[in-house]
Design a protein around this motif. Structure first.
Motif, PDB file in Angstrom:
ATOM      1  N   ILE A  71       1.080  -1.550   0.178  1.00  0.00           N
ATOM      2  CA  ILE A  71      -0.143  -0.104  -0.325  1.00  0.00           C
ATOM      3  C   ILE A  71       0.918   1.117  -0.193  1.00  0.00           C
ATOM      4  O   ILE A  71       1.915   1.041   0.753  1.00  0.00           O
ATOM      5  CB  ILE A  71      -1.127   0.225   1.159  1.00  0.00           C
ATOM      6  CG1 ILE A  71      -1.654  -0.768   1.515  1.00  0.00           C
ATOM      7  CG2 ILE A  71      -1.866   0.935   0.923  1.00  0.00           C
ATOM      8  CD1 ILE A  71      -2.617  -1.232   2.546  1.00  0.00           C
ATOM      9  N   ASN A  72       0.552   2.506  -0.789  1.00  0.00           N
ATOM     10  CA  ASN A  72       1.589   3.077  -0.986  1.00  0.00           C
ATOM     11  C   ASN A  72       0.717   4.325  -0.850  1.00  0.00           C
ATOM     12  O   ASN A  72      -0.334   4.863  -0.443  1.00  0.00           O
ATOM     13  CB  ASN A  72       1.818   3.528  -2.274  1.00  0.00           C
ATOM     14  CG  ASN A  72       2.529   2.173  -3.176  1.00  0.00           C
ATOM     15  OD1 ASN A  72       2.315   1.310  -4.094  1.00  0.00           O
ATOM     16  ND2 ASN A  72       3.793   1.849  -2.984  1.00  0.00           N
ATOM     17  N   LEU A  73       1.877   5.981  -0.337  1.00  0.00           N
ATOM     18  CA  LEU A  73       1.357   6.905   0.075  1.00  0.00           C
ATOM     19  C   LEU A  73       2.308   7.678  -1.211  1.00  0.00           C
ATOM     20  O   LEU A  73       3.487   7.845   0.211  1.00  0.00           O
ATOM     21  CB  LEU A  73       1.602   6.640   1.791  1.00  0.00           C
ATOM     22  CG  LEU A  73       1.291   8.003   2.351  1.00  0.00           C
ATOM     23  CD1 LEU A  73      -0.546   8.624   1.836  1.00  0.00           C
ATOM     24  CD2 LEU A  73       1.121   8.140   3.352  1.00  0.00           C
ATOM     25  N   ALA A 267      -1.726  11.637  -2.548  1.00  0.00           N
ATOM     26  CA  ALA A 267      -1.577  10.483  -1.583  1.00  0.00           C
ATOM     27  C   ALA A 267      -2.474   9.995  -1.469  1.00  0.00           C
ATOM     28  O   ALA A 267      -2.136   8.308  -1.591  1.00  0.00           O
ATOM     29  CB  ALA A 267      -1.267  11.323   0.112  1.00  0.00           C
ATOM     30  N   ILE A 268      -4.039  10.096  -1.381  1.00  0.00           N
ATOM     31  CA  ILE A 268      -5.100   9.956  -1.293  1.00  0.00           C
ATOM     32  C   ILE A 268      -4.993   8.635  -2.334  1.00  0.00           C
ATOM     33  O   ILE A 268      -5.788   7.965  -2.910  1.00  0.00           O
ATOM     34  CB  ILE A 268      -6.091  10.862  -1.339  1.00  0.00           C
ATOM     35  CG1 ILE A 268      -5.835  11.109   0.354  1.00  0.00           C
ATOM     36  CG2 ILE A 268      -7.572  10.125  -1.398  1.00  0.00           C
ATOM     37  CD1 ILE A 268      -7.261  12.047   0.213  1.00  0.00           C
ATOM     38  N   SER A 270      -2.876   7.494  -4.295  1.00  0.00           N
ATOM     39  CA  SER A 270      -1.693   6.347  -4.491  1.00  0.00           C
ATOM     40  C   SER A 270      -1.915   5.415  -3.892  1.00  0.00           C
ATOM     41  O   SER A 270      -2.073   4.313  -4.159  1.00  0.00           O
ATOM     42  CB  SER A 270      -0.430   7.540  -3.829  1.00  0.00           C
ATOM     43  OG  SER A 270      -0.898   7.461  -2.724  1.00  0.00           O
ATOM     44  N   ILE A 271      -2.674   5.708  -2.227  1.00  0.00           N
ATOM     45  CA  ILE A 271      -3.378   4.310  -1.531  1.00  0.00           C
ATOM     46  C   ILE A 271      -4.620   4.052  -2.405  1.00  0.00           C
ATOM     47  O   ILE A 271      -4.712   2.550  -2.516  1.00  0.00           O
ATOM     48  CB  ILE A 271      -4.218   5.717  -0.050  1.00  0.00           C
ATOM     49  CG1 ILE A 271      -3.323   5.996   1.439  1.00  0.00           C
ATOM     50  CG2 ILE A 271      -5.094   3.994   0.640  1.00  0.00           C
ATOM     51  CD1 ILE A 271      -3.590   6.498   1.823  1.00  0.00           C
ATOM     52  N   SER A 274      -3.037   1.585  -5.441  1.00  0.00           N
ATOM     53  CA  SER A 274      -2.312   1.032  -5.337  1.00  0.00           C
ATOM     54  C   SER A 274      -3.369  -0.620  -4.032  1.00  0.00           C
ATOM     55  O   SER A 274      -2.637  -2.144  -4.346  1.00  0.00           O
ATOM     56  CB  SER A 274      -1.325   1.249  -3.314  1.00  0.00           C
ATOM     57  OG  SER A 274      -1.522   2.023  -2.510  1.00  0.00           O
ATOM     58  N   LEU A 275      -3.715  -0.408  -3.399  1.00  0.00           N
ATOM     59  CA  LEU A 275      -5.182  -0.932  -2.768  1.00  0.00           C
ATOM     60  C   LEU A 275      -5.701  -1.774  -4.164  1.00  0.00           C
ATOM     61  O   LEU A 275      -6.106  -3.301  -4.273  1.00  0.00           O
ATOM     62  CB  LEU A 275      -6.155  -0.127  -2.346  1.00  0.00           C
ATOM     63  CG  LEU A 275      -6.072  -0.150  -0.747  1.00  0.00           C
ATOM     64  CD1 LEU A 275      -6.646   0.592   0.059  1.00  0.00           C
ATOM     65  CD2 LEU A 275      -5.768  -1.090   0.151  1.00  0.00           C
TER      66      LEU A 275
END
Length: 322
Positions: A71-73, A267-268, A270-271, A274-275
């Motif tokens: 999971i990326n941020l 950032a949001i 990316s989450i 990635s999910l």
């Protein structure tokens, strides 16, 4: 330089319909909303971040690997060529082997020997086009950087130039964008790649400098994120683009808040992306390859719209005439 306090037309993202100065802290959502309303005009340009994402075959293979999950941020500043993989960073497969060919690689330091083992690799653009050569290595690296800079510069010119013209209700005129902005954007990418390459030997010799360099890179990235956009939007020289971008970064609160808004929204995203890649497996990767480039197009177009405002006004609430 004369200042005209007449408000912008209501059709512009700088106006809010009440004649009041728009909030500087709302710069990013305001311009994102503006380009979302114009999505039909810019939608064809989604092919650029989509193609750039699909061409990253290694990233797709890593994303499809069922043995890895992450999971990326990712807090990303505005970028002229934002892609899915700037927001999603699939991990290396567990137990992945990397090969190194070069002088003293292994086997007692035998030149040209090959070693296999778990390691951290550094991806170089176009590395698959050039074999590892012991002689003329600097020439090979120089050619690779030059080719990549030319490709990136021309793609950026057509991409940003087309978006800029469509937001002005003008024909995209990609050929004109390539000839008008391409040389300066190629030079810009050469400068950026050259700067990172120049720091590389120092990072190898003194690894501790990497930690010290991180805040410097962040500050420079913030001050100069508008450079490629200014080259296109304001049609200025490379030197003037750097000067004006730094001036905006130091003097304009809207410039700061736009960067913050961009970083938080990325950032949001990316989450979520990635999910999607991790949980959705193959279907999730396919969906991410659709959603990610569309998102990248919108935030890039929002940056173009914002820099149009900066170039036109010099401030979020006043018009500057030269």
């Amino acid at each position: 330089m004369l200042v005209d306090m007449v408000p912008e037309p209501n059709s512009s993202p700088t106006a809010n319909g009440s004649g009041e100065r728009p909030s500087r802290s709302a710069a990013f959502p305001r311009h994102l909303g503006h380009v979302t309303d114009r999505v039909d005009d810019i939608l064809p340009f989604v092919t650029v971040p989509f193609a750039l994402s699909v061409l990253e075959v290694e990233q797709i293979e890593r994303a499809l690997d069922p043995t890895t999950a992450s999971i990326n941020l990712e807090f990303s500043l505005p970028s002229p060529l934002l892609t899915l993989w700037d927001l999603v960073d699939p991990p290396e497969p567990s137990g992945a082997d990397t090969q190194h060919v070069g002088p003293g690689a292994s086997n007692g330091g035998q030149p040209g020997a090959t070693t296999t083992g778990t390691d951290v690799s550094i991806d170089m653009p176009l590395e698959t086009f050039f074999p590892a050569l012991e002689s003329s290595l600097l020439t090979v690296i120089g050619i690779a950087i030059l080719v990549y800079a030319v490709m990136a510069g021309l793609v950026t010119a057509g991409y940003l130039g087309g978006i800029d013209r469509r937001l002005r209700d003008e024909p995209a005129a990609i050929g004109r964008c390539l000839s008008q902005y391409g040389p300066r954007l190629v030079l810009y990418h050469l400068l950026v790649f050259g700067a990172f390459l120049a720091m590389f030997p120092f990072a190898l010799a003194l690894p501790g400098l990497i930690l010290l360099a991180i805040p410097v890179v962040l500050v420079l990235g913030y001050l100069f994120y508008a450079v490629p956009f200014l080259i296109v939007v304001a049609d200025v020289s490379l030197v003037d683009a750097f000067r004006r971008s730094a001036q905006f970064g130091l003097q304009e609160r809207a410039y700061f808040w736009f960067a913050i808004g961009h970083a938080l929204v990325c950032a949001i995203a990316s989450i979520v992306l990635s999910l999607l890649v991790t949980v959705g497996a193959g279907v999730g990767v396919l969906l991410a390859l659709v959603v990610g480039p569309a998102f990248a197009l919108l935030v890039t177009a929002a940056t173009v719209s914002f820099v149009q405002e900066l170039a036109r006004t010099g401030d979020a609430g006043r018009v500057v005439r030269q």
